[in-house]
Design a protein around this motif. Structure first.
Motif, PDB file in Angstrom:
ATOM      1  N   ARG A   1      60.742  -9.561  32.134  1.00 52.84           N
ATOM      2  CA  ARG A   1      62.102  -9.143  32.495  1.00 52.84           C
ATOM      3  C   ARG A   1      62.068  -7.991  33.482  1.00 52.84           C
ATOM      4  O   ARG A   1      62.796  -7.966  34.468  1.00 52.84           O
ATOM      5  CB  ARG A   1      62.891  -8.741  31.244  1.00 52.84           C
ATOM      6  CG  ARG A   1      64.360  -8.387  31.553  1.00 52.84           C
ATOM      7  CD  ARG A   1      65.006  -7.700  30.362  1.00 52.84           C
ATOM      8  NE  ARG A   1      64.980  -8.532  29.180  1.00 52.84           N
ATOM      9  CZ  ARG A   1      65.875  -9.484  28.927  1.00 52.84           C
ATOM     10  NH1 ARG A   1      66.850  -9.708  29.775  1.00 52.84           N
ATOM     11  NH2 ARG A   1      65.794 -10.201  27.818  1.00 52.84           N
ATOM     12  N   ARG A   2      61.197  -7.022  33.238  1.00 59.21           N
ATOM     13  CA  ARG A   2      61.108  -5.869  34.128  1.00 59.21           C
ATOM     14  C   ARG A   2      60.559  -6.274  35.492  1.00 59.21           C
ATOM     15  O   ARG A   2      60.984  -5.769  36.530  1.00 59.21           O
ATOM     16  CB  ARG A   2      60.232  -4.792  33.491  1.00 59.21           C
ATOM     17  CG  ARG A   2      60.521  -3.379  34.021  1.00 59.21           C
ATOM     18  CD  ARG A   2      59.932  -2.339  33.102  1.00 59.21           C
ATOM     19  NE  ARG A   2      60.390  -2.560  31.734  1.00 59.21           N
ATOM     20  CZ  ARG A   2      59.777  -2.068  30.674  1.00 59.21           C
ATOM     21  NH1 ARG A   2      58.698  -1.336  30.796  1.00 59.21           N
ATOM     22  NH2 ARG A   2      60.263  -2.307  29.466  1.00 59.21           N
TER      23      ARG A   2
ATOM     24  N   THR B   1      63.243  -7.893  37.532  1.00 60.84           N
ATOM     25  CA  THR B   1      64.162  -6.862  38.032  1.00 60.84           C
ATOM     26  C   THR B   1      63.554  -6.135  39.226  1.00 60.84           C
ATOM     27  O   THR B   1      64.211  -5.963  40.264  1.00 60.84           O
ATOM     28  CB  THR B   1      64.494  -5.864  36.911  1.00 60.84           C
ATOM     29  OG1 THR B   1      65.058  -6.559  35.801  1.00 60.84           O
ATOM     30  CG2 THR B   1      65.495  -4.812  37.391  1.00 60.84           C
TER      31      THR B   1
ATOM     32  N   GLU C   1      66.381  -1.739  32.276  1.00 57.93           N
ATOM     33  CA  GLU C   1      65.117  -2.012  32.954  1.00 57.93           C
ATOM     34  C   GLU C   1      64.940  -1.120  34.183  1.00 57.93           C
ATOM     35  O   GLU C   1      63.838  -0.614  34.448  1.00 57.93           O
ATOM     36  CB  GLU C   1      65.045  -3.486  33.361  1.00 57.93           C
ATOM     37  CG  GLU C   1      65.084  -4.458  32.201  1.00 57.93           C
ATOM     38  CD  GLU C   1      63.950  -4.250  31.209  1.00 57.93           C
ATOM     39  OE1 GLU C   1      62.919  -3.630  31.562  1.00 57.93           O
ATOM     40  OE2 GLU C   1      64.088  -4.692  30.060  1.00 57.93           O
TER      41      GLU C   1
END
Length: 259
Positions: free
Chosen positions: A178-179, A182, A209
């Motif tokens: 997820r990071r 981003t 994030e």
């Protein structure tokens, strides 16, 4: 209040007064608009947070043609939300969860980045229509919780609104998925709202994030940000619907049912 009014008071204080007065209308801050019906919050918009339509269509939860058909057919009657359910585009539960997440995201932004000047316009209603009215106290409490959490991660709120730049050598592949996704969209021009919209993620989780990335020295506000935020990212592809806070939203919905 029966006429438009300008005030230099606090947005939370004025929202509390409007709730006590069972007011209906739109309260504008410098970074968002709260729509109230009978003293409850029914919708919130902020240029620092992707709108419900952006999230639904970019995630694939609603076909863009179906969204715009609902706006065109039911917008004038303030029944877009009802039309989405009646047409089979969304179930009532899915709409309530999606709308509640968007409402809390926009409310956080409208309160966290607002200035002193406020304006209330009695009787103004949003074209979406009511989905599930939320007590003002619940909205304020959730905004405070989010602000405190983000501050613990990284105290500089500029990350929430400014175009962001990536540190030299920062590699998305070396981060949790997820990071990494981003970070991959941090390009010196996009804001948090644009990144959230491109990912079809809710704003708050994108902010979490980004603040973690800022705390690790991997992102920072760009040197010369524009003064006006932009809501959408041209050319962003579809993405999987992000539901990291479904459990929280369901608990909030259960609590609202009990009121």
């Amino acid at each position: 209040m029966t006429t438009s009014a300008c005030t230099d008071g606090s947005a939370p204080d004025l929202l509390g007064t409007l709730a006590a007065d069972h007011a209906t209308g739109a309260l504008s801050t410098e970074s968002g608009i709260f729509y109230l019906a009978a003293g409850h919050v029914v919708h919130v918009e902020s240029p620092y947070s992707p709108g419900l339509g952006d999230l639904l269509t970019r995630s694939g939860a609603v076909d863009p043609a179906g969204w715009w058909e609902a706006v065109e057919r039911a917008g004038a009657g303030h029944r877009v939300a009802r039309h989405l359910v009646d047409s089979g585009s969304l179930t009532t539960g899915a709409l309530e969860l999606c709308h509640l997440g968007a409402l809390f995201d926009a409310a956080y932004c409208a309160l966290a980045h607002g200035g002193a000047t406020l304006r209330f316009r009695p009787g103004v209603a949003h074209w979406l229509g009511a989905v599930r009215p939320v007590p003002v106290a619940t909205v304020l409490r959730e905004s405070c919780r989010r602000r405190a959490l983000l501050h613990r991660i990284w105290p500089d709120p500029a990350v929430d609104t400014a175009p962001l730049t990536r540190a030299p050598g920062a590699d998305p592949a070396e981060l949790p998925p997820r990071r990494g996704r981003t970070l991959a969209l941090v390009d010196g021009a996009r804001t948090a709202a644009q990144i959230a919209s491109a990912l079809a993620h809710r704003t708050f989780h994108t902010l979490v994030e980004l603040r973690r990335l800022a705390a690790d020295g991997l992102v920072a506000p760009a040197p010369h940000p524009p003064t006006t935020p932009v809501r959408s990212v041209p050319g962003a592809g579809g993405a999987a619907w992000d539901e990291p806070d479904t459990a929280l939203l369901r608990r909030l919905l259960d609590a609202l049912e009990g009121l």
